[in-house]
Design an enzyme around this catalytic site. Structure first.
Site, short mmCIF file in Angstrom:
data_model
loop_
_atom_site.label_atom_id
_atom_site.label_comp_id
_atom_site.label_asym_id
_atom_site.label_seq_id
_atom_site.Cartn_x
_atom_site.Cartn_y
_atom_site.Cartn_z
N GLY A 254 7.95 9.35 3.07
CA GLY A 254 8.73 8.25 3.66
C GLY A 254 10.11 8.69 4.13
O GLY A 254 10.80 7.96 4.84
N THR A 255 10.53 9.92 3.77
CA THR A 255 11.89 10.36 4.11
C THR A 255 12.08 10.47 5.63
O THR A 255 13.18 10.22 6.13
CB THR A 255 12.22 11.72 3.47
N LEU A 256 11.02 10.84 6.36
CA LEU A 256 11.17 11.05 7.81
C LEU A 256 11.39 9.75 8.58
O LEU A 256 11.68 9.78 9.78
CB LEU A 256 9.96 11.83 8.36
N THR A 257 11.30 8.62 7.91
CA THR A 257 11.68 7.36 8.55
C THR A 257 13.20 7.28 8.71
O THR A 257 13.72 6.50 9.48
CB THR A 257 11.25 6.14 7.70
N GLY A 258 13.91 8.10 7.92
CA GLY A 258 15.37 8.07 7.93
C GLY A 258 15.96 7.06 6.97
O GLY A 258 17.19 6.93 6.86
N LYS A 259 15.10 6.35 6.24
CA LYS A 259 15.64 5.25 5.42
C LYS A 259 16.43 5.69 4.20
O LYS A 259 17.12 4.87 3.60
CB LYS A 259 14.53 4.27 5.02
N LEU B 253 4.82 11.73 6.47
CA LEU B 253 6.21 11.26 6.59
C LEU B 253 7.09 11.84 5.48
O LEU B 253 8.18 11.31 5.22
CB LEU B 253 6.27 9.73 6.55
N GLY B 254 6.62 12.89 4.82
CA GLY B 254 7.43 13.47 3.75
C GLY B 254 7.81 12.40 2.73
O GLY B 254 9.00 12.22 2.43
N TYR C 99 -5.03 8.50 -9.26
CA TYR C 99 -4.18 7.48 -8.65
C TYR C 99 -4.27 6.16 -9.39
O TYR C 99 -5.30 5.89 -9.99
CB TYR C 99 -4.57 7.27 -7.18
N1 LIG Z 1 -3.67 15.90 -2.22
C1 LIG Z 1 -2.47 15.61 -2.65
O1 LIG Z 1 -1.93 16.30 -3.53
C2 LIG Z 1 -1.74 14.44 -2.07
C3 LIG Z 1 -0.36 14.30 -2.28
C4 LIG Z 1 0.28 13.21 -1.70
C5 LIG Z 1 -0.44 12.31 -0.94
N2 LIG Z 1 -1.79 12.46 -0.77
C6 LIG Z 1 -2.59 11.48 0.02
O2 LIG Z 1 -1.91 11.20 1.22
C7 LIG Z 1 -1.62 9.81 1.31
C8 LIG Z 1 -0.32 9.62 2.03
O3 LIG Z 1 0.72 10.29 1.31
P1 LIG Z 1 2.17 9.71 1.31
O4 LIG Z 1 2.14 8.27 0.88
O5 LIG Z 1 3.05 10.64 0.58
O6 LIG Z 1 2.47 9.74 2.89
P2 LIG Z 1 3.82 9.61 3.72
O7 LIG Z 1 3.39 9.15 5.06
O8 LIG Z 1 4.60 10.85 3.66
O9 LIG Z 1 4.66 8.47 2.98
C9 LIG Z 1 4.16 7.16 2.97
C10 LIG Z 1 5.22 6.23 2.37
O10 LIG Z 1 6.35 6.15 3.24
C11 LIG Z 1 6.79 4.80 3.36
N3 LIG Z 1 6.51 4.39 4.74
C12 LIG Z 1 5.34 4.59 5.41
N4 LIG Z 1 5.43 4.15 6.66
C13 LIG Z 1 6.67 3.66 6.81
C14 LIG Z 1 7.35 3.08 7.90
N5 LIG Z 1 6.73 2.93 9.08
N6 LIG Z 1 8.63 2.69 7.71
C15 LIG Z 1 9.25 2.84 6.53
N7 LIG Z 1 8.63 3.41 5.45
C16 LIG Z 1 7.36 3.81 5.59
C17 LIG Z 1 5.99 4.01 2.33
O11 LIG Z 1 6.60 4.13 1.06
P3 LIG Z 1 7.80 3.18 0.54
O12 LIG Z 1 7.52 1.79 1.01
O13 LIG Z 1 7.75 3.35 -0.94
O14 LIG Z 1 9.03 3.74 1.14
C18 LIG Z 1 4.70 4.81 2.26
O15 LIG Z 1 4.01 4.61 1.03
C19 LIG Z 1 -1.67 9.32 -0.14
O16 LIG Z 1 -1.94 7.94 -0.27
C20 LIG Z 1 -2.79 10.14 -0.68
O17 LIG Z 1 -4.05 9.58 -0.30
C21 LIG Z 1 -2.42 13.52 -1.31
#
Ligand SMILES: NC(=O)c1ccc[n+]([C@@H]2O[C@H](COP(=O)([O-])OP(=O)(O)OC[C@H]3O[C@@H](n4cnc5c(N)ncnc54)[C@H](OP(=O)(O)O)[C@@H]3O)[C@@H](O)[C@H]2O)c1
Length: 364
Positions: free
Chosen positions: A257-262, A254-255, A71
């Site tokens: 961030g996609t599941l926020t619908g944005k 949240l997939g 990362y």
């Molecule tokens: N092991 C693996 O292979 C792997 C893979 C992926 C992730 N991870 C771990 O899991 C953690 C979380 O993954 P992820 O970031 O993909 O999780 P996620 O919950 O699917 O997406 C998070 C992203 O969605 C957006 N977001 C989050 N909350 C929001 C809200 N309330 N309203 C609007 N947008 C929102 C933000 O991005 P934007 O502001 O850019 O929209 C945020 O960075 C990572 O930091 C990492 O530690 C591990």
């Protein structure tokens, strides 16, 4: 229950909630149900923003951080290791190392990292040893609480691959070798517990069987994708997680961030992940869009914030030990932490199941 289109929170303010702590596998680690993801720090987020998130998370009772040597994302040579450095700087500045459960990961085989271990990272003795030494230095600590293998050192279906094509001639590191290295790290006090990520039932059971035969430490956790867009964990791995007490750490709840619908209807908000990196296809495409639209509509009809509904679903699954939330703003962070205590009513859960029947695993 929040009123129409309101978000869950508390009268004391956003994010001040009663945090739930759970035992990680059969280890002696007690982790908060909300794990703070870190992979935006050093790319989408500055060190100062990361510190603000970390301070807030600690105040809200989060004791569990997930990072990785590779990362921030999107990974590149210039920023390699930066997220671990930021966490190390925060721990050094704020203290409380013993109150913080730090999870990091060793990178598995890939051709995407020409700057890492001669461009051919593997999960063998030499590479894991080099990886952990560098991680410890960046994290400014002498032990890792949870050391995870980012993905298996063998082929198979991860990161959205469908089907299964077996290659008997594939160049793989035997699980026995990887576990033996991890055993030495645990015995040396450099690692408290071990985990896998992006792993399938066969790999998890193989690690567990070897541990049961006295060949190394027992896996404490499986970090896999789990969200409304990808419930594939339920078919095989959930049973393993529960019966074997091997904790699921759900990533990308949240997939991305996609599941926020944005991103619905072609919207690409400036600065958001999929606007910055449109080639990140895992949670995009027609099937994903249709599923997201259905879940967002359900949330809005039910007076819920779509992101909080999606997160509350993950938090409330009995086979999930912790959900790893990601945030790029403090508002995201506060809203997402609050979702951990949101109880979805039976009609919303029934609505989710109806959508799942139609849009099953759109983003494996
Ligand atoms: N092991 C693996 O292979 C792997 C893979 C992926 C992730 N991870 C771990 O899991 C953690 C979380 O993954 P992820 O970031 O993909 O999780 P996620 O919950 O699917 O997406 C998070 C992203 O969605 C957006 N977001 C989050 N909350 C929001 C809200 N309330 N309203 C609007 N947008 C929102 C933000 O991005 P934007 O502001 O850019 O929209 C945020 O960075 C990572 O930091 C990492 O530690 C591990």
């Amino acid at each position: 229950m929040p009123g129409p289109n309101q978000r869950a929170g508390t009268s004391q303010g956003w994010g001040i909630i009663e945090m739930d702590y759970r035992r990680l596998g059969r280890s002696d680690l007690n982790v908060s149900a909300v794990c703070l993801g870190t992979m935006t720090w050093g790319e989408q987020n500055t060190e100062a923003e990361a510190f603000e998130q970390l301070d807030h998370a600690r105040a809200a009772g989060i004791n569990f951080l997930d990072t990785a040597e590779m990362y921030p994302v999107a990974p590149r040579a210039e920023t390699f290791g930066r997220t671990e450095e930021i966490i190390g700087n925060w721990l050094a500045d704020r203290g409380g190392r013993d109150k913080t459960i730090v999870a990091t990961k060793a990178t598995g085989p890939s051709t995407r990292f020409p700057y890492m271990r001669d461009g051919k990272p593997r999960l063998n003795r030499a590479h894991i040893t080099a990886a952990i030494e560098a991680s410890l230095k960046r994290l400014r600590t002498d032990y890792i609480d949870l050391y995870q293998l980012h993905w298996p050192d063998r082929g198979g279906n991860a990161f959205g691959a469908l089907g299964y094509a077996h290659d008997p001639r594939a160049d793989e590191t035997p699980i026995e070798e990887t576990l033996a290295v991890l055993d030495d790290l645990v015995r040396a006090g450099m690692v408290r517990a071990i985990g896998v990520s992006n792993e399938r039932p066969w790999g998890v059971m193989r690690f567990l069987a070897l541990a049961d035969a006295g060949r190394g430490p027992r896996l404490a956790s499986i970090q896999n994708p789990y969200s409304l867009l990808n419930r594939s964990f339920e078919t095989g791995s959930a049973e393993v997680a529960v019966r074997e007490e091997c904790s699921l750490l759900a990533y990308a709840p949240l997939g991305a961030g996609t599941l926020t619908g944005k991103y619905l209807n072609g919207r690409r908000p400036p600065g958001a992940r999929l606007s910055l990196w449109p080639d990140n296809r895992r949670y995009q495409g027609a099937q994903a869009e249709a599923a997201v639209a259905a879940y967002v509509a359900l949330a809005r009809q039910s007076g819920l914030d779509p992101a909080q509904m999606a997160l509350a679903f993950v938090f409330s699954r009995p086979f999930v030990t912790a959900a790893i939330i990601g945030a790029t703003t403090m508002d995201h962070l506060r809203d997402n932490i609050a979702a951990a205590t949101l109880t979805l009513p039976p009609d919303v859960l029934a609505g989710i199941e109806s959508i799942h029947q139609i849009h099953t695993y759109p983003c494996p």
